[in-house]
Design a protein around this motif. Structure first.
Motif, mmCIF file in Angstrom:
data_model
loop_
_atom_site.group_PDB
_atom_site.id
_atom_site.type_symbol
_atom_site.label_atom_id
_atom_site.label_comp_id
_atom_site.label_asym_id
_atom_site.label_seq_id
_atom_site.Cartn_x
_atom_site.Cartn_y
_atom_site.Cartn_z
ATOM 1 N N GLU A 116 0.835 -1.202 0.000
ATOM 2 C CA GLU A 116 0.000 0.000 0.000
ATOM 3 C C GLU A 116 0.873 1.258 0.000
ATOM 4 N N TYR A 117 2.007 1.192 0.716
ATOM 5 C CA TYR A 117 2.913 2.352 0.745
ATOM 6 C C TYR A 117 3.492 2.628 -0.643
ATOM 7 N N ASN A 118 3.883 1.560 -1.336
ATOM 8 C CA ASN A 118 4.438 1.732 -2.681
ATOM 9 C C ASN A 118 3.380 2.213 -3.669
ATOM 10 N N LYS A 119 2.116 1.941 -3.382
ATOM 11 C CA LYS A 119 1.034 2.444 -4.233
ATOM 12 C C LYS A 119 0.709 3.898 -3.922
ATOM 13 N N GLY A 120 1.231 4.406 -2.777
ATOM 14 C CA GLY A 120 0.957 5.790 -2.391
ATOM 15 C C GLY A 120 -0.330 5.960 -1.610
ATOM 16 N N ASN A 121 -0.926 4.868 -1.149
ATOM 17 C CA ASN A 121 -2.172 4.934 -0.388
ATOM 18 C C ASN A 121 -1.832 5.012 1.099
ATOM 19 N N ILE A 122 -1.700 6.220 1.612
ATOM 20 C CA ILE A 122 -1.225 6.416 2.984
ATOM 21 C C ILE A 122 -2.247 5.935 4.016
#
Length: 457
Positions: free
Chosen positions: A428-434
């Motif tokens: 999720e972090y690599n997708k930018g979904n904080i």
């Protein structure tokens, strides 16, 4: 007049709800739940791969359903005192012997459960010992453990006279009667409901006897104790007898009586199924067949695979195990060794510092699932290999499979589940979904947050 009638009806209705009827009603409801819920749970795709199922394991619910009907009948129609107590005592026997029937007469199911349990324990140990390295996002320096050899399904092996000493008799309960952690790791709610339900029903039947309850229990025990001792002796005696026969086979093999060894062994595998998953038994049988010039191709390939496996020639071992499995697809011990050889080869690719190739190791780990679907150790190794190779999304997909597979365990592995959610967090972090990253992180450190959000999103 009308008021007196309804007062009479009210008191008659309240008198009907005496303690024995209410107790029997509760016990019958639990028995009904025991007949509805499964008694044993394992991943269906794994059972299918091993050529087995849980039909007989769950078919025992039928007589318990009849007991539930009988309980309701004596609750609402007949007097509780008229209920046949020995019938409910009889219902307790298949419940208490259920672990024995599974571990002794369904060795493939017992083998799968033991392998899943041992894999989970080993992965948890790896997480505990390598926590700091596992928490590091790159995980470049982590070393994977080589898998253990499959556990023999012939658990109650009598090796010397110390077995007959009192301190050793815990093995009789754990191995001979199946009351071990690896079995209960996958026990279903139906078994628990049935056990509690029968005990509550029996309590209700003795409550109905009022002052004669103790006398009735004593009278029943005079019948039940000899039957229980007879059953216990028969089961223990069968274990001892087959151990003696197995020892005699060693003596006959040493004397060169190979034809007798082959004939007896073939009969023994039908009379005592746990021997179907014992490495020493199968190796002796294969060698005896070879010496009598009637070799069984499946067994011969298994023995050749074992020799290569012990010499760490895992690729050659795989080939022999695969050939053996193609000839005899339901030989579960061969399947266990095949997946162990495959994992060893992948772990060697991953651990070699000079030629580390996480991508190749991951591809090899993937092969394991066609042999042993849902293999816990293979999933864990694959999840780490994907991260080391920089494939965070694929690692998250493996993590979801781990979380889904842990639902079959009575107690999911906390360390393994935490790591699975950590890998979801990185994805999720690599997708930018904080916001989703924070939610996944909470799940990795708080067991209460596991069920707050699904993993299929």
């Amino acid at each position: 007049m009308n008021q007196s009638y309804w007062t009479y009806r009210f008191f008659a209705f309240t008198n009907w709800f005496n303690r024995e009827r209410v107790t029997l009603l509760i016990g019958s409801i639990l028995l009904l739940l025991g007949a509805i819920y499964p008694w044993y749970r394992l991943p269906p795709e794994t059972l299918e791969a091993f050529g087995t199922n849980l039909f007989w394991a769950n078919a025992v619910r039928v007589p318990l359903a009849l007991c539930a009907i009988a309980g309701f009948t004596y609750t609402f129609v007949f007097h509780v005192r008229q209920a046949p107590r020995l019938v409910f005592w009889g219902a307790l026997i298949p419940i208490l012997l259920f672990p024995y029937f599974i571990t002794t007469w369904s060795p493939a199911v017992s083998f799968i459960a033991a392998e899943y349990y041992n894999q989970g324990e080993k992965v948890s140990s790896h997480v505990d010992k390598n926590f700091s390295e596992v928490q590091a996002q790159w995980k470049q320096n982590i070393v994977l453990d080589n898998p253990d050899v499959p556990t023999s399904s012939f658990g109650i092996k009598i090796e010397d006279s110390r077995f007959f000493q009192l301190p050793s008799w815990d093995k009789v309960i754990l191995e001979g009667f199946g009351y071990k952690n690896s079995f209960f790791a996958f026990i279903g709610q139906g078994w628990s409901f049935s056990l509690i339900g029968v005990l509550i029903c029996l309590m209700a039947l003795y409550l109905a006897c009022e002052q004669q309850g103790i006398n009735s229990l004593t009278k029943d025990m005079k019948i039940l104790m000899p039957v229980s001792l007879l059953l216990f002796s028969a089961i223990l005696g069968s274990h001892i007898y087959f151990n003696i026969v197995n020892y005699q086979l060693n003596v006959q093999f040493a004397k060169g009586e190979y034809s007798q060894v082959v004939n007896t062994s073939q009969v023994l595998t039908k009379l005592y199924p746990p021997l179907q998953g014992d490495e020493e038994f199968l190796e002796r049988l294969a060698r005896a067949e070879l010496y009598t010039n009637v070799p069984e191709p499946g067994l011969i390939n298994f023995i050749q695979g074992l020799e290569n496996y012990k010499d760490s020639n895992f690729l050659e071992a795989e080939n022999y195990f695969q050939t053996s499995l193609e000839i005899q697809p339901n030989r579960f011990l061969v399947r266990g060794y095949l997946v162990a050889a495959t994992l060893n080869r992948g772990v060697n690719y991953f651990n070699e510092p000079n030629t580390r190739n996480a991508g190749t190791a991951a591809d090899i780990f993937e092969q394991s699932f066609s042999i042993f679907p849902g293999h816990v150790e293979a999933l864990y190794d694959l999840m780490l290999a994907r991260v080391v190779n920089g494939e965070f999304q694929k690692s998250a997909e493996v993590a979801k499979k781990i979380i889904d597979g842990q639902k079959y365990f009575q107690e999911p592995g906390i360390g393994l589940m935490g790591q699975a959610y950590v890998h979801l967090t990185w994805d999720e972090y690599n997708k930018g979904n904080i916001s989703k990253t924070w939610e996944r992180y909470r799940q990795s450190v708080n067991t209460k947050a596991w069920d707050e959000s699904g993993v299929e999103e």
